[in-house]
Scaffold this active site. Sequence first.
Site, short mmCIF file in Angstrom:
data_model
loop_
_atom_site.label_atom_id
_atom_site.label_comp_id
_atom_site.label_asym_id
_atom_site.label_seq_id
_atom_site.Cartn_x
_atom_site.Cartn_y
_atom_site.Cartn_z
N ASP A 101 0.84 -1.20 0.00
CA ASP A 101 0.00 0.00 0.00
C ASP A 101 0.88 1.25 0.00
O ASP A 101 2.05 1.19 0.41
CB ASP A 101 -0.90 0.03 1.24
CG ASP A 101 -1.89 -1.13 1.24
OD1 ASP A 101 -2.17 -1.66 0.15
OD2 ASP A 101 -2.35 -1.49 2.33
N1 URA Z 1 -1.16 -5.78 4.05
C1 URA Z 1 -1.67 -4.53 4.00
O1 URA Z 1 -2.73 -4.27 4.55
N2 URA Z 1 -0.98 -3.58 3.34
C2 URA Z 1 0.21 -3.82 2.73
O2 URA Z 1 0.81 -2.91 2.14
C3 URA Z 1 0.71 -5.12 2.79
C4 URA Z 1 0.03 -6.08 3.45
#
Ligand code: URA
Length: 236
Positions: A101
């Site tokens: 993310d």
């Molecule tokens: N899980 C998440 O919620 N975000 C990420 O970036 C990676 C794993």
Amino acid sequence: MHLDRFLCKQADYSRKTVLQLLSQKQVKVDGNVILHRDYPITPFSHIEVQGKQIQNATARYYMLNKPAGILSATTDPIHCTALTLLTGINTTDLHIAGRLDRATTGLLILTNDGKWSRQLTELKPIGANQIPKVYLVETAYAISPTTAQRFKEGIYFKTENVTTSPAQLDIIHETLARLTIYEGRYHQVKRMFAAVGNRVTQLHREQVGSIILEPALTTGLFRALTPQEVNWVWKR
Ligand code: URA
């Protein structure tokens, strides 16, 4: 793909010309003269026809310590993408093997080898040699003592109608933990904590299988993976 098909499709030779070139010993793959039209080739086979390079890409693999705010994408009209941080190298054929993310920091893997990245990221059933992904997680509220057990049992995701594979949670202090998951579902870590009434405030990926984020790589820096880090994926 077979050599004859590649030469017809990618290099635009007719089938008849390809057969002639092969019998006249005019085709080399990785430096060796090839006579067989069904010789198997990969996107990284070096192919020469009558002394002219037709394909000469090399497989490349990198780790980046992704900063917060950088998008796990190759291009984006608004946000800065991870590829823009890989300065001084050709990034045109690279893609991301396992996105993070925008706010998540840490280990991001980039390559031009689609077969390798599929092997690294494909979802496997429980027990089928799944790849661990290790995250350091900071939460808004104290992590309740039952959370580790809930994560071990698996969290049900209604949208996909799946229960997550057993995950391991090691609580470091009340709002900090290390979580090992075995899949890479959409917003998986955030959704797992949301399911137990908590909220992730910071997320940092430390490890994917045998690939551990290099401690010397400060935020925003990258390096090529070592042959050991690359080959581990094939050997699984
Ligand atoms: N899980 C998440 O919620 N975000 C990420 O970036 C990676 C794993």
